[in-house]
Scaffold this active site. Structure first.
Site, PDB file in Angstrom:
ATOM      1  N   GLU A 153       0.778  -1.174   0.141  1.00 38.18           N
ATOM      2  CA  GLU A 153       0.114   0.042   0.059  1.00 38.18           C
ATOM      3  C   GLU A 153       0.984   1.276   0.031  1.00 38.18           C
ATOM      4  OE1 GLU A 153      -2.664  -0.556   3.269  1.00 38.18           O
ATOM      5  OE2 GLU A 153      -3.102  -2.413   2.545  1.00 38.18           O
ATOM      6  N   GLU A 259      -5.738 -11.200  -1.034  1.00 38.69           N
ATOM      7  CA  GLU A 259      -6.480 -10.773   0.143  1.00 38.69           C
ATOM      8  C   GLU A 259      -8.150 -10.954   0.137  1.00 38.69           C
ATOM      9  OE1 GLU A 259      -5.258  -7.304   2.495  1.00 38.69           O
ATOM     10  OE2 GLU A 259      -3.281  -7.695   2.081  1.00 38.69           O
TER      11      GLU A 259
END
Ligand code: 9MR
Length: 355
Positions: A153, A259
C-alpha cells in the site's frame, strides 16, 4: 443371464458414481486447483479451534499471517525481535505441507510507533533500520518463506500518487527500491511482491502501480509480482476486474490475488466507515455471491497466464472471523464459510470453478 448382466452393470455404474461423488466431496479446494489456494490465519486462534483447523488443513496449501508477521509484532521495540509466533507458524506449515507467504515487510499501518518516532527525527537511522530489519527477517527464513509482500500500500487510497507515509516522507520513493533490493540480497530465490488494494477497480491507481513497476524494472530492482488484495464488493463489475488483471499480467510478473473477500455492503475505505445496506444474508444473496466467486476464478484462469498464477489467497475463510466487521463496523458475509463454519454456496461454486 442377459438380465443378470444388465443389473450388475447398472449396480457398478451406480457405485462408481457414488464413489466419485464422495471422492470429489472429500477433496479440499487445494486438491482441485492447479495453483496454490491460501488463507490469512491468526495462529493462536487457529491452534485453539479444532474445527477451524480441520477446515484450514483440508482446504488450503498456502498461509499468510493476518497480523502475526507485521513489523509491530515482529519488532515491538528497539531491543528485540519476536520470532516466536512466526516460528510456530513455520512448523505448522511444514507439518501440513503449506506454503508460507510473508506479509508484510514495509507498510505504513504495520509500522510500530517507536519506529515512527525515531525515524521521523533521524533519516540515517531509518535508512539503516530498513536495511537491517529486512536482511535479518528475510535472511532468517531464507529458503523457507517462499514469497513476500515486500512493500504494501505505497500508493494513496485513491489515484496513483505515492502515499505520504513515514517511509516516503523521510527516505523518498527510493525506500521501495531499497526494500526490494535488501529482500533479494537476503534470499535471492524468494518471490517479491508489491501489494495494494482497489487496483482492480481504480484505473488511476493501477496505472500508478504499473508506472512504479516500470520504474523498478528500469533500475533492475528485483520485483517478481503484483498482489491484488481484491477486497471486492458484489457490484464491482467482472469486466472491470478482468481489464485490470489483464493489464497487470502484461507486465509478465506473477499475479497474486492476495486478500480476497466479497462483501455486500459499502464503506469508504476508512476505519468505522461502513454503510449497512443489507441487514441479513438471504438465499438469493448467497447464490449471487457464489456466482461472483465463480466468476473471479474464471477471470483469473482466463486472463492470467498459467506460469504467472501465483495463487488465490483469502483474507480469512469464515464470516464469523472476518476483519470486515470490526474494521468497518458493519455486519457482512464476505467469506466461503458462514458464522457456524459451514460451507456456503460460494465455497462449492469456487471449488467447481477451480476444476
Ligand atoms: O485484517 C487485518 C486486521 O486484523 C488488522 O487490525 C489490520 C492492521 O494491522 O490489518 C488487517 O489486514 C490488512 C492487511 O494487512 C493489508 N491489507 C488490508 C487488510 C485489511 O485491513
Amino acid at each position: 443371464m442377459k438380465r443378470y448382466f444388465c443389473y450388475t452393470l447398472i449396480g457398478c455404474t451406480f457405485l462408481v458414481t457414488i464413489l466419485s461423488f464422495n471422492f470429489l466431496e472429500s477433496q479440499g479446494l487445494k486438491d482441485v486447483s492447479s495453483f496454490p489456494i491460501g488463507t490469512a490465519i491468526n495462529f493462536d486462534q487457529l491452534k485453539a479451534d479444532a474445527k477451524l483447523k480441520k477446515i484450514q488443513i483440508e482446504n488450503f496449501n498456502s498461509i499468510t499471517a493476518e497480523n502475526d508477521m507485521k513489523m509491530y509484532n515482529v519488532k515491538p521495540n528497539e531491543k528485540e525481535y519476536n520470532w516466536d509466533k512466526v516460528d510456530q507458524m513455520m512448523a505448522y506449515a511444514q507439518k501440513n505441507k503449506q506454503r508460507v507467504f510473508g506479509h508484510t515487510l514495509v507498510w505504513h499501518s504495520g509500522t510500530p510507533d517507536w519506529v515512527k518516532e525515531k525515524g521521523r527525527k533521524d533519516t540515517l537511522w531509518l535508512d539503516n533500520f530498513l536495511k537491517e530489519y529486512i536482511l535479518d527477517y528475510v535472511g532468517r527464513y531464507k529458503g523457507k518463506i517462499e514469497g513476500w509482500d515486500v512493500v504494501n500500500e505505497a500508493l494513496e487510497t485513491e489515484g496513483g500518487d505515492y502515499r505520504k507515509t513515514l517511509w516516503y516522507n523521510v527516505l523518498g520513493k527510493n525506500y521501495i527500491h531499497k526494500a526490494f533490493k535488501y529482500a533479494h540480497e537476503a534470499d535471492p530465490n524468494a518471490k517479491l511482491f508489491y501489494n495494494d488494494f482497489n487496483i482492480e477497480r481504480d484505473t488511476l491507481k493501477l496505472q500508478g502501480v504499473l508506472n512504479m513497476v516500470k520504474d523498478l524494472k528500469s533500475e533492475n530492482v528485483p520485483i517478481s509480482g503484483i498482489g491484488f488484495q481484491m477486497h471486492i464488493r458484489m457490484d464491482i463489475p467482472g469486466e472491470v476486474i478482468e481489464h485490470a488483471l489483464k493489464k497487470a499480467a502484461e507486465t509478465g510478473l506473477l499475479i497474486h490475488l492476495s486478500e480476497v473477500d466479497i462483501i455486500f455492503n459499502k464503506h469508504d475505505d476508512t476505519k468505522n466507515g461502513g454503510v449497512q445496506k443489507y441487514q441479513e444474508l438471504t438465499e438469493e444473496m448467497k447464490i449471487a455471491q457464489a456466482e461472483k466467486y465463480k466468476n473471479l476464478v474464471d477471470i483469473y484462469k482466463r486472463v492470467v497466464p498459467k506460469e504467472q498464477q501465483y495463487g488465490i489467497t483469502f483474507w480469512g475463510f469464515t464470516d464469523r472471523d472476518s476483519w470486515v466487521k470490526s474494521f468497518f463496523k458493519i455486519n457482512d458475509w464476505p467469506c466461503l464459510f458462514d458464522d457456524n463454519l459451514e460451507a456456503k454456496p460460494a465455497y462449492h461454486s469456487f471449488k467447481k470453478a477451480l476444476h
